[in-house]
Design a protein around this motif. Structure first.
Motif, PDB file in Angstrom:
ATOM      1  N   ARG A   5      16.572  69.853  26.486  1.00  0.00           N
ATOM      2  CA  ARG A   5      17.677  69.240  27.247  1.00  0.00           C
ATOM      3  C   ARG A   5      18.811  68.840  26.309  1.00  0.00           C
ATOM      4  O   ARG A   5      19.981  69.043  26.616  1.00  0.00           O
ATOM      5  N   LEU A   6      18.463  68.277  25.173  1.00  0.00           N
ATOM      6  CA  LEU A   6      19.465  67.892  24.180  1.00  0.00           C
ATOM      7  C   LEU A   6      20.222  69.116  23.675  1.00  0.00           C
ATOM      8  O   LEU A   6      21.443  69.086  23.530  1.00  0.00           O
ATOM      9  N   GLN A   7      19.497  70.203  23.440  1.00  0.00           N
ATOM     10  CA  GLN A   7      20.127  71.444  22.975  1.00  0.00           C
ATOM     11  C   GLN A   7      21.058  71.999  24.047  1.00  0.00           C
ATOM     12  O   GLN A   7      22.158  72.459  23.739  1.00  0.00           O
ATOM     13  N   ALA A   8      20.645  71.952  25.305  1.00  0.00           N
ATOM     14  CA  ALA A   8      21.482  72.444  26.407  1.00  0.00           C
ATOM     15  C   ALA A   8      22.745  71.593  26.544  1.00  0.00           C
ATOM     16  O   ALA A   8      23.845  72.124  26.760  1.00  0.00           O
ATOM     17  N   ASP A   9      22.598  70.282  26.424  1.00  0.00           N
ATOM     18  CA  ASP A   9      23.768  69.397  26.503  1.00  0.00           C
ATOM     19  C   ASP A   9      24.733  69.654  25.355  1.00  0.00           C
ATOM     20  O   ASP A   9      25.949  69.680  25.547  1.00  0.00           O
ATOM     21  N   VAL A  14      29.838  71.934  23.252  1.00  0.00           N
ATOM     22  CA  VAL A  14      30.504  72.832  22.304  1.00  0.00           C
ATOM     23  C   VAL A  14      31.286  73.901  23.063  1.00  0.00           C
ATOM     24  O   VAL A  14      32.434  74.206  22.721  1.00  0.00           O
ATOM     25  N   LEU A  15      30.691  74.464  24.105  1.00  0.00           N
ATOM     26  CA  LEU A  15      31.372  75.494  24.891  1.00  0.00           C
ATOM     27  C   LEU A  15      32.617  74.935  25.569  1.00  0.00           C
ATOM     28  O   LEU A  15      33.663  75.577  25.598  1.00  0.00           O
ATOM     29  N   ARG A  16      32.514  73.718  26.087  1.00  0.00           N
ATOM     30  CA  ARG A  16      33.691  73.088  26.703  1.00  0.00           C
ATOM     31  C   ARG A  16      34.810  72.882  25.676  1.00  0.00           C
ATOM     32  O   ARG A  16      35.971  73.127  25.959  1.00  0.00           O
ATOM     33  N   GLU A  17      34.458  72.442  24.489  1.00  0.00           N
ATOM     34  CA  GLU A  17      35.464  72.205  23.458  1.00  0.00           C
ATOM     35  C   GLU A  17      36.097  73.523  23.005  1.00  0.00           C
ATOM     36  O   GLU A  17      37.313  73.610  22.811  1.00  0.00           O
TER      37      GLU A  17
END
Length: 126
Positions: A5-9, A14-17
């Protein structure tokens, strides 16, 4: 919180940025693309076939307009209200099409007999 879950978040953040940075730079990229292609068509008008130049420039204008609409869509919705995966995929596909359009120009330029045009094509490829 699990490691997955932490990796997905983290991946989502990162993708949003990266998406935000991409769209932040897009207006400059669109302007530069239009400027360079206009200068190139003007300089090459007497060297290359006019039908090729007009077709190529028309294709680039169409792609630039589509990229502008994509930018407007992004700006009107904001980063929080968009599907980042879909928007990133669309932007990547359009960037690929733009790259192929410039590569097509370079391929045609390499077939000419003028050394200066071949040098310019080589610089465009690099």
């Amino acid at each position: 919180m699990t490691a997955e879950r932490l990796q997905a978040d983290t991946r989502s953040l990162v993708l949003r940025e990266l998406t935000r940075l991409f769209y932040e730079q897009l207006p400059r990229a669109l302007l530069f693309n239009l400027l360079v292609s206009t200068v190139f068509v003007t300089v090459s008008w007497t060297i290359l076939p006019k039908i090729f130049l007009i077709s190529w420039f028309g294709t680039l204008l169409t792609i630039t307009f589509i990229r502008y609409l994509l930018l407007r869509s992004f700006l009107s919705r904001g980063l929080e209200n968009i599907d980042v995966d879909k928007l990133t995929g669309t932007a990547a596909a359009i960037a690929l099409i733009v790259g192929c359009t410039w590569a097509a120009l370079s391929a045609v330029l390499l077939m000419t007999d003028l050394a200066i045009v071949q040098i310019m094509a080589t610089l465009m490829i690099c």
